[in-house]
Scaffold this motif. Structure first.
Motif, PDB file in Angstrom:
ATOM      1  N   ARG A  52     -59.432  20.176  56.771  1.00  0.00           N
ATOM      2  CA  ARG A  52     -58.397  19.539  55.917  1.00  0.00           C
ATOM      3  C   ARG A  52     -58.951  19.714  54.439  1.00  0.00           C
ATOM      4  O   ARG A  52     -58.233  19.793  53.547  1.00  0.00           O
ATOM      5  CB  ARG A  52     -58.462  17.865  56.309  1.00  0.00           C
ATOM      6  CG  ARG A  52     -57.668  16.919  55.304  1.00  0.00           C
ATOM      7  CD  ARG A  52     -56.184  17.648  55.459  1.00  0.00           C
ATOM      8  NE  ARG A  52     -55.011  16.743  54.730  1.00  0.00           N
ATOM      9  CZ  ARG A  52     -54.521  15.668  55.203  1.00  0.00           C
ATOM     10  NH1 ARG A  52     -54.912  15.263  56.315  1.00  0.00           N
ATOM     11  NH2 ARG A  52     -53.668  15.008  54.229  1.00  0.00           N
ATOM     12  N   LEU A  53     -60.261  19.710  54.307  1.00  0.00           N
ATOM     13  CA  LEU A  53     -60.903  20.117  53.088  1.00  0.00           C
ATOM     14  C   LEU A  53     -60.559  21.371  52.714  1.00  0.00           C
ATOM     15  O   LEU A  53     -60.264  21.579  51.393  1.00  0.00           O
ATOM     16  CB  LEU A  53     -62.416  19.693  52.897  1.00  0.00           C
ATOM     17  CG  LEU A  53     -62.897  18.423  53.347  1.00  0.00           C
ATOM     18  CD1 LEU A  53     -64.242  18.344  53.587  1.00  0.00           C
ATOM     19  CD2 LEU A  53     -62.629  17.434  52.130  1.00  0.00           C
TER      20      LEU A  53
ATOM     21  N   ILE B 218     -66.179  10.855  49.248  1.00  0.00           N
ATOM     22  CA  ILE B 218     -64.916  10.959  49.183  1.00  0.00           C
ATOM     23  C   ILE B 218     -64.264   9.403  49.161  1.00  0.00           C
ATOM     24  O   ILE B 218     -63.417   8.755  48.347  1.00  0.00           O
ATOM     25  CB  ILE B 218     -64.146  12.101  50.198  1.00  0.00           C
ATOM     26  CG1 ILE B 218     -64.591  13.305  49.709  1.00  0.00           C
ATOM     27  CG2 ILE B 218     -62.637  11.757  49.994  1.00  0.00           C
ATOM     28  CD1 ILE B 218     -63.966  14.186  50.908  1.00  0.00           C
TER      29      ILE B 218
ATOM     30  N   THR C  26     -59.877  17.227  47.320  1.00  0.00           N
ATOM     31  CA  THR C  26     -59.296  16.238  48.419  1.00  0.00           C
ATOM     32  C   THR C  26     -58.915  14.877  47.542  1.00  0.00           C
ATOM     33  O   THR C  26     -57.683  14.215  47.489  1.00  0.00           O
ATOM     34  CB  THR C  26     -60.664  15.848  49.520  1.00  0.00           C
ATOM     35  OG1 THR C  26     -60.561  16.994  50.089  1.00  0.00           O
ATOM     36  CG2 THR C  26     -59.713  14.753  50.254  1.00  0.00           C
TER      37      THR C  26
ATOM     38  N   ARG D 253     -62.621   7.163  46.424  1.00  0.00           N
ATOM     39  CA  ARG D 253     -61.239   6.686  46.460  1.00  0.00           C
ATOM     40  C   ARG D 253     -61.303   5.120  46.138  1.00  0.00           C
ATOM     41  O   ARG D 253     -60.443   4.673  45.225  1.00  0.00           O
ATOM     42  CB  ARG D 253     -60.930   6.934  47.968  1.00  0.00           C
ATOM     43  CG  ARG D 253     -59.433   6.245  48.278  1.00  0.00           C
ATOM     44  CD  ARG D 253     -58.198   6.938  47.509  1.00  0.00           C
ATOM     45  NE  ARG D 253     -57.114   6.450  47.819  1.00  0.00           N
ATOM     46  CZ  ARG D 253     -56.463   6.969  48.756  1.00  0.00           C
ATOM     47  NH1 ARG D 253     -56.665   7.938  49.462  1.00  0.00           N
ATOM     48  NH2 ARG D 253     -55.043   6.438  49.159  1.00  0.00           N
TER      49      ARG D 253
ATOM     50  N   ASP E 119     -56.809  21.223  51.144  1.00  0.00           N
ATOM     51  CA  ASP E 119     -57.069  20.788  49.809  1.00  0.00           C
ATOM     52  C   ASP E 119     -57.463  21.647  48.855  1.00  0.00           C
ATOM     53  O   ASP E 119     -56.760  21.700  47.891  1.00  0.00           O
ATOM     54  CB  ASP E 119     -58.006  19.573  50.021  1.00  0.00           C
ATOM     55  CG  ASP E 119     -57.401  18.273  50.621  1.00  0.00           C
ATOM     56  OD1 ASP E 119     -56.098  18.253  50.959  1.00  0.00           O
ATOM     57  OD2 ASP E 119     -58.188  17.426  50.988  1.00  0.00           O
ATOM     58  N   ARG E 120     -58.293  22.438  49.023  1.00  0.00           N
ATOM     59  CA  ARG E 120     -58.896  23.366  48.008  1.00  0.00           C
ATOM     60  C   ARG E 120     -57.797  24.267  47.642  1.00  0.00           C
ATOM     61  O   ARG E 120     -57.508  24.778  46.469  1.00  0.00           O
ATOM     62  CB  ARG E 120     -60.179  24.081  48.517  1.00  0.00           C
ATOM     63  CG  ARG E 120     -60.967  25.102  47.711  1.00  0.00           C
ATOM     64  CD  ARG E 120     -61.333  24.662  46.456  1.00  0.00           C
ATOM     65  NE  ARG E 120     -62.465  23.980  46.442  1.00  0.00           N
ATOM     66  CZ  ARG E 120     -63.669  24.032  46.464  1.00  0.00           C
ATOM     67  NH1 ARG E 120     -64.022  25.466  46.312  1.00  0.00           N
ATOM     68  NH2 ARG E 120     -64.680  23.286  46.543  1.00  0.00           N
TER      69      ARG E 120
ATOM     70  N   ARG F 249     -64.647  21.076  46.572  1.00  0.00           N
ATOM     71  CA  ARG F 249     -64.016  20.409  47.820  1.00  0.00           C
ATOM     72  C   ARG F 249     -63.600  18.951  47.636  1.00  0.00           C
ATOM     73  O   ARG F 249     -62.498  18.525  47.871  1.00  0.00           O
ATOM     74  CB  ARG F 249     -64.698  20.642  49.048  1.00  0.00           C
ATOM     75  CG  ARG F 249     -64.936  22.053  49.418  1.00  0.00           C
ATOM     76  CD  ARG F 249     -65.656  22.383  50.681  1.00  0.00           C
ATOM     77  NE  ARG F 249     -65.931  23.651  51.095  1.00  0.00           N
ATOM     78  CZ  ARG F 249     -67.002  24.447  50.557  1.00  0.00           C
ATOM     79  NH1 ARG F 249     -68.004  23.775  50.087  1.00  0.00           N
ATOM     80  NH2 ARG F 249     -66.880  25.734  50.824  1.00  0.00           N
TER      81      ARG F 249
ATOM     82  N   GLU G 146     -57.995  11.473  59.486  1.00  0.00           N
ATOM     83  CA  GLU G 146     -58.433  11.360  58.136  1.00  0.00           C
ATOM     84  C   GLU G 146     -59.613  10.881  57.764  1.00  0.00           C
ATOM     85  O   GLU G 146     -60.244  11.269  56.750  1.00  0.00           O
ATOM     86  CB  GLU G 146     -57.192  10.558  57.649  1.00  0.00           C
ATOM     87  CG  GLU G 146     -57.087  10.084  56.051  1.00  0.00           C
ATOM     88  CD  GLU G 146     -56.597  11.375  55.568  1.00  0.00           C
ATOM     89  OE1 GLU G 146     -56.355  12.593  55.972  1.00  0.00           O
ATOM     90  OE2 GLU G 146     -56.755  11.219  53.964  1.00  0.00           O
TER      91      GLU G 146
ATOM     92  N   LEU H 197     -62.465  13.335  57.572  1.00  0.00           N
ATOM     93  CA  LEU H 197     -62.402  14.321  56.520  1.00  0.00           C
ATOM     94  C   LEU H 197     -63.077  15.781  57.001  1.00  0.00           C
ATOM     95  O   LEU H 197     -63.855  16.008  56.384  1.00  0.00           O
ATOM     96  CB  LEU H 197     -62.831  13.814  55.300  1.00  0.00           C
ATOM     97  CG  LEU H 197     -62.257  12.568  54.616  1.00  0.00           C
ATOM     98  CD1 LEU H 197     -62.956  12.057  53.636  1.00  0.00           C
ATOM     99  CD2 LEU H 197     -60.808  12.969  54.209  1.00  0.00           C
TER     100      LEU H 197
ATOM    101  N   ARG I 153     -55.389  15.300  45.772  1.00  0.00           N
ATOM    102  CA  ARG I 153     -54.662  15.032  46.840  1.00  0.00           C
ATOM    103  C   ARG I 153     -54.258  13.487  46.977  1.00  0.00           C
ATOM    104  O   ARG I 153     -53.214  12.966  46.832  1.00  0.00           O
ATOM    105  CB  ARG I 153     -54.896  15.784  48.170  1.00  0.00           C
ATOM    106  CG  ARG I 153     -53.875  15.409  49.270  1.00  0.00           C
ATOM    107  CD  ARG I 153     -53.853  16.131  50.421  1.00  0.00           C
ATOM    108  NE  ARG I 153     -55.439  15.921  50.901  1.00  0.00           N
ATOM    109  CZ  ARG I 153     -55.815  14.955  51.778  1.00  0.00           C
ATOM    110  NH1 ARG I 153     -54.910  14.054  52.200  1.00  0.00           N
ATOM    111  NH2 ARG I 153     -56.864  14.802  52.200  1.00  0.00           N
ATOM    112  N   LEU I 154     -55.506  12.806  47.181  1.00  0.00           N
ATOM    113  CA  LEU I 154     -55.246  11.391  47.418  1.00  0.00           C
ATOM    114  C   LEU I 154     -54.897  10.702  46.185  1.00  0.00           C
ATOM    115  O   LEU I 154     -54.103   9.615  46.580  1.00  0.00           O
ATOM    116  CB  LEU I 154     -56.674  10.945  47.938  1.00  0.00           C
ATOM    117  CG  LEU I 154     -57.160  11.588  49.251  1.00  0.00           C
ATOM    118  CD1 LEU I 154     -58.528  10.912  49.571  1.00  0.00           C
ATOM    119  CD2 LEU I 154     -56.243  11.195  50.452  1.00  0.00           C
TER     120      LEU I 154
END
Length: 483
Positions: free
Chosen positions: A156-157, A108, A68, A112, A160-161, A64, A149, A152, A71-72
């Motif tokens: 939303r996770l 996460i 994410t 980032r 993303d998966r 997961r 956001e 998280l 995506r980011l």
């Protein structure tokens, strides 16, 4: 066709339902306790406890987290590198600062920033990277101002998966690359584990994954769930991936543990996500889905069929091993331990899939599993119906493993001599020469016929081929029992 279908015919070794150590930590409550402790208490956790927690987080949540980050960041390799750096940072910082209340968002966020630092270093050598750094910094700054956001949340996770799965299963990628990439990037299987599932070499699998990543980057392939119009051509590969993930969790290809509970749970969860993605056509109307011209509607029933199959197989989890970890054959399992809620849900899904009359191989396999689930014992199992279902499966999905499973079912109905003849016929084609379950099945036929020398030779062949330690122990015990 999977390893677990062979097992559940009652003549082959069983994998046990043992949770790996990292799952035990979470299910046993230590993880739940540590995240609600005060910062003062958490800061007193030993380095070893932190390492155990991070091991658990990595095995359970790294998929997961990676989804994410992709995506980011928009880059597979950068996301992987940043995630590993974040875990390393946690191992260094958490023993001193304490475990965050929400470890996954912390990882996460840290990853980032690690990625941005990496891009800054690259920008010194490549001016084109500087624009990307500014974009990511601005995007992150905006995200931090958004509570949704920043937290998280799980929804939303999950999105993303799902996005990552469909990206990895894009039709522009070669079919074998889609599955390999998804198993590697979404589910965290090693190259060696995937190679074992595909009966190929790790080097070949690694090359497929590298080429797939390059294709995604250069095309570029969008990181998104496809539109309803695009779904039919994309779901087939996704179902195959989920199927293989469950197989690996239900009967791990190698190692000290018989099962990987986090993978079976993940596969079932992904199956449920697909069910939510594909609402019932009769509820909203095919014309409203833009699917009126898509041709035979096989995909929807097969989502139900696959989820049914996984639930019915997983329902036996508690009965497949003794308290000390020994394999328990289907004929010896305490069926009162089977999970009746999972069986009921699986049966309901199967009924819907069968009523559609548009089902495929997953639904047929679920129907076979359902017959086992309904039987009070191996002796009372409707083997004739199981063979009839395998006959249909052979017609629509011919494969040597399907033929092997059918041969074992024939042995249960007609006796070991008939089963041995069919197993020998499968082995003569050569595709299963290095498939240990084929030799184990053959050995069992010889054992039941009293042909001890041949049984020992086949068991030893199977023993030389398996990399699963508990199954090795099972085979060794079978050899010792021969007289």
């Amino acid at each position: 066709m999977s390893r677990f279908q062979s097992y559940d015919l009652g003549t082959l070794p069983r994998s046990a339902g043992i949770d790996p150590p990292f799952a035990k930590l979470i299910l046993g409550g230590w993880f739940a306790k540590v995240v609600v402790m005060s910062e003062r208490v958490m800061s007193e956790c030993s380095a070893e406890q932190i390492r155990e927690l991070l091991d658990s987080l990595y095995r359970v949540d790294s998929g997961r987290i990676l989804a994410t980050l992709i995506r980011l960041l928009g880059d597979f390799d950068l996301a992987e590198e940043a995630m590993h750096e974040a875990f390393a940072a946690a191992l260094s910082l958490w023993p001193r600062s304490g475990v965050p209340g929400n470890p996954r968002p912390w990882l996460i966020s840290t990853a980032r920033f690690k990625a941005i630092d990496t891009l800054r270093r690259r920008a010194r050598l490549d001016a084109s990277q500087d624009e990307l750094v500014r974009y990511l910094e601005a995007q992150w700054s905006s995200a931090e101002r958004s509570k949704e956001e920043d937290s998280l949340e799980d929804d939303r996770l999950e999105d993303d998966r799902l996005r990552l799965i469909f990206t990895c299963c894009h039709p522009s990628l070669a079919p074998e690359a889609r599955v390999a990439l998804t198993l590697r990037e979404v589910c965290g299987l090693t190259t060696e584990e995937i190679a074992k599932a595909f009966l190929t070499t790790p080097r070949t699998l690694a090359q497929r994954i590298v080429r797939a990543k390059a294709k995604i980057r250069e095309t570029p392939i969008p990181y998104e769930v496809p539109t309803p119009q695009e779904l039919p051509e994309r779901l087939g590969a996704v179902l195959q991936v989920i199927y293989l993930v469950f197989n690996e969790g239900y009967s791990a290809a190698a190692g000290a543990e018989l099962t990987r509970a986090e993978l079976t749970g993940e596969a079932i969860r992904l199956g449920r996500l697909l069910m939510e993605l594909r609402p019932e056509p009769e509820v909203i109307g095919l014309e409203n889905m833009g699917l009126e011209n898509m041709g035979p509607q096989v995909i929807d029933p097969e989502i139900k069929g696959l989820l049914s199959l996984m639930l019915l197989q997983e329902s036996r989890h508690a009965a497949r091993t003794s308290p000390t970890g020994e394999l328990i054959l289907l004929e010896n399992q305490d069926r009162s331990l089977w999970n009746r809620e999972q069986i009921a849900e699986g049966m309901a899904l199967l009924e819907k899939a069968l009523k559609s009359r548009r089902f495929g191989p997953y639904t047929l396999q679920a129907a076979i599993a359902a017959i086992h689930a309904e039987a009070e014992s191996v002796a009372l199992t409707d083997w004739r119906q199981i063979i009839a279902l395998y006959d249909q499966l052979v017609r629509i999905q011919p494969s040597p493993v399907v033929q092997l499973n059918r041969a074992v079912a024939i042995a249960m109905r007609d006796g070991p001599e008939a089963g041995l003849a069919h197993i020998d016929a499968v082995l003569e084609h050569g595709e299963l020469a290095n498939y240990y379950l084929a030799h184990s099945a053959r050995a069992d036929m010889y054992r039941r016929l009293g042909r001890t020398a041949e049984a020992r030779a086949s068991y030893e062949k199977a023993l030389a081929l398996t990399q699963q330690e508990p199954e090795r122990q099972f085979l060794q015990e079978r050899i010792r029992q021969l007289k």
